[in-house]
Design a protein around this motif. Sequence first.
Motif, PDB file in Angstrom:
ATOM      1  N   ALA A  74      14.311  37.916  41.929  1.00 53.43           N
ATOM      2  CA  ALA A  74      14.636  36.746  41.106  1.00 53.43           C
ATOM      3  C   ALA A  74      15.751  35.959  41.776  1.00 53.43           C
ATOM      4  CB  ALA A  74      15.089  37.213  39.726  1.00 53.43           C
ATOM      5  N   ARG A  75      15.654  34.641  41.701  1.00 49.02           N
ATOM      6  CA  ARG A  75      16.714  33.784  42.242  1.00 49.02           C
ATOM      7  C   ARG A  75      17.935  33.887  41.342  1.00 49.02           C
ATOM      8  NH1 ARG A  75      16.668  32.501  47.304  1.00 49.02           N
ATOM      9  NH2 ARG A  75      14.572  32.051  47.966  1.00 49.02           N
ATOM     10  N   VAL A  76      19.066  34.237  41.943  1.00 48.52           N
ATOM     11  CA  VAL A  76      20.315  34.360  41.199  1.00 48.52           C
ATOM     12  C   VAL A  76      21.470  33.842  42.043  1.00 48.52           C
ATOM     13  CG1 VAL A  76      19.559  36.390  39.878  1.00 48.52           C
ATOM     14  CG2 VAL A  76      20.797  36.701  42.015  1.00 48.52           C
ATOM     15  N   GLY A  77      22.585  33.681  41.410  1.00 51.41           N
ATOM     16  CA  GLY A  77      23.850  33.451  42.073  1.00 51.41           C
ATOM     17  C   GLY A  77      24.796  34.525  41.606  1.00 51.41           C
ATOM     18  N   ILE A  78      25.721  34.929  42.458  1.00 51.65           N
ATOM     19  CA  ILE A  78      26.700  35.921  42.018  1.00 51.65           C
ATOM     20  C   ILE A  78      28.106  35.413  42.321  1.00 51.65           C
ATOM     21  CG2 ILE A  78      25.123  37.869  42.308  1.00 51.65           C
ATOM     22  CD1 ILE A  78      26.800  38.684  44.727  1.00 51.65           C
ATOM     23  N   ARG A  79      29.016  35.783  41.449  1.00 55.41           N
ATOM     24  CA  ARG A  79      30.435  35.534  41.665  1.00 55.41           C
ATOM     25  C   ARG A  79      31.053  36.871  42.042  1.00 55.41           C
ATOM     26  NH1 ARG A  79      29.413  32.551  37.033  1.00 55.41           N
ATOM     27  NH2 ARG A  79      29.481  30.334  37.421  1.00 55.41           N
ATOM     28  N   THR A  80      31.862  36.854  43.077  1.00 55.48           N
ATOM     29  CA  THR A  80      32.439  38.086  43.589  1.00 55.48           C
ATOM     30  C   THR A  80      33.936  38.146  43.297  1.00 55.48           C
ATOM     31  OG1 THR A  80      32.832  37.063  45.740  1.00 55.48           O
ATOM     32  CG2 THR A  80      30.746  38.231  45.451  1.00 55.48           C
ATOM     33  N   THR A  81      34.494  39.348  43.401  1.00 53.21           N
ATOM     34  CA  THR A  81      35.925  39.537  43.199  1.00 53.21           C
ATOM     35  C   THR A  81      36.719  39.130  44.424  1.00 53.21           C
ATOM     36  OG1 THR A  81      35.747  41.834  43.937  1.00 53.21           O
ATOM     37  CG2 THR A  81      35.588  41.419  41.559  1.00 53.21           C
ATOM     38  N   PHE A  82      36.047  38.901  45.546  1.00 51.24           N
ATOM     39  CA  PHE A  82      36.704  38.453  46.768  1.00 51.24           C
ATOM     40  C   PHE A  82      36.299  37.009  47.040  1.00 51.24           C
ATOM     41  CE2 PHE A  82      32.714  40.452  47.827  1.00 51.24           C
ATOM     42  CZ  PHE A  82      32.138  39.611  48.755  1.00 51.24           C
ATOM     43  N   PRO A  83      37.107  36.256  47.802  1.00 49.80           N
ATOM     44  CA  PRO A  83      36.763  34.851  48.065  1.00 49.80           C
ATOM     45  C   PRO A  83      35.471  34.739  48.883  1.00 49.80           C
ATOM     46  CG  PRO A  83      38.962  35.384  48.909  1.00 49.80           C
ATOM     47  CD  PRO A  83      38.380  36.631  48.384  1.00 49.80           C
ATOM     48  N   SER A  84      34.487  34.038  48.337  1.00 47.12           N
ATOM     49  CA  SER A  84      33.221  33.884  49.056  1.00 47.12           C
ATOM     50  C   SER A  84      32.778  32.431  49.153  1.00 47.12           C
ATOM     51  CB  SER A  84      32.126  34.718  48.389  1.00 47.12           C
ATOM     52  OG  SER A  84      31.950  34.318  47.058  1.00 47.12           O
ATOM     53  N   ARG A  85      33.487  31.515  48.547  1.00 49.32           N
ATOM     54  CA  ARG A  85      33.224  30.073  48.636  1.00 49.32           C
ATOM     55  C   ARG A  85      31.775  29.707  48.328  1.00 49.32           C
ATOM     56  NH1 ARG A  85      37.335  27.520  52.712  1.00 49.32           N
ATOM     57  NH2 ARG A  85      38.814  29.232  52.830  1.00 49.32           N
ATOM     58  N   ASN A  86      31.232  30.246  47.266  1.00 47.56           N
ATOM     59  CA  ASN A  86      29.863  29.943  46.819  1.00 47.56           C
ATOM     60  C   ASN A  86      28.800  30.330  47.832  1.00 47.56           C
ATOM     61  OD1 ASN A  86      30.659  28.946  44.347  1.00 47.56           O
ATOM     62  ND2 ASN A  86      30.952  26.883  45.157  1.00 47.56           N
ATOM     63  N   ALA A  87      29.071  31.286  48.698  1.00 51.50           N
ATOM     64  CA  ALA A  87      28.097  31.709  49.697  1.00 51.50           C
ATOM     65  C   ALA A  87      26.893  32.409  49.068  1.00 51.50           C
ATOM     66  CB  ALA A  87      28.753  32.642  50.713  1.00 51.50           C
ATOM     67  N   PHE A  88      27.063  32.932  47.872  1.00 52.48           N
ATOM     68  CA  PHE A  88      26.005  33.702  47.222  1.00 52.48           C
ATOM     69  C   PHE A  88      25.496  32.992  45.970  1.00 52.48           C
ATOM     70  CE2 PHE A  88      29.151  36.694  49.076  1.00 52.48           C
ATOM     71  CZ  PHE A  88      28.405  37.062  50.176  1.00 52.48           C
ATOM     72  N   ARG A  89      25.432  31.659  45.996  1.00 46.99           N
ATOM     73  CA  ARG A  89      25.063  30.922  44.796  1.00 46.99           C
ATOM     74  C   ARG A  89      23.559  30.779  44.617  1.00 46.99           C
ATOM     75  NH1 ARG A  89      27.205  26.713  48.024  1.00 46.99           N
ATOM     76  NH2 ARG A  89      25.554  25.333  48.733  1.00 46.99           N
ATOM     77  N   ASN A  90      22.764  31.005  45.647  1.00 43.83           N
ATOM     78  CA  ASN A  90      21.315  30.890  45.522  1.00 43.83           C
ATOM     79  C   ASN A  90      20.660  31.942  46.410  1.00 43.83           C
ATOM     80  OD1 ASN A  90      18.791  30.017  44.849  1.00 43.83           O
ATOM     81  ND2 ASN A  90      18.854  28.182  46.092  1.00 43.83           N
ATOM     82  N   MET A  91      20.585  33.152  45.911  1.00 40.39           N
ATOM     83  CA  MET A  91      20.057  34.288  46.670  1.00 40.39           C
ATOM     84  C   MET A  91      18.898  34.907  45.886  1.00 40.39           C
ATOM     85  SD  MET A  91      22.213  34.496  49.273  1.00 40.39           S
ATOM     86  CE  MET A  91      22.223  36.124  49.941  1.00 40.39           C
TER      87      MET A  91
END
Length: 139
Positions: A74-91
């Motif tokens: 499923a297409r999701v985005g995740i927010r992480t506890t470390f700085p990721s600058r929206n790198a995982f917003r559409n995975m």
Amino acid sequence: MSWHHLRTGKTLQQRLAQFQGHIAELNTPRSGLEPGRIRQVFPRNFIKVNHQLFIPLSLNSIRVFDIPRTRRGARVGIRTTFPSRNAFRNMRLVGVGIDYIELQGKGRVPSRILFPLSSVESIYRPHRQSYKLKRTCIR
């Protein structure tokens, strides 16, 4: 949002044992990226990469290369506890384990990114933004 079909019932250690021998990139909280080959996965707490022992549950993420792409997920985005600058917003979320989630990596090189649940703040569905062209009336 139903992810019951994505549940694996495995722990992070069990999933990493399947990737033994693969090249991985460990994102550590203190020293950044540690690339190397997964040499050994111990049953309880450790993995051996480049003659060093790491505790997978304490890492930010583990990216494993040379894993074939899949259409399931499923297409999701995740927010992480470390700085990721929206790198995982559409995975693509491809697996949910007992103590980790697994995403399909972007790019030309097929990969999987494993996140311990301790490094994930939230999982959300990305919004599709539709841009409508504004037409001006010329009379």
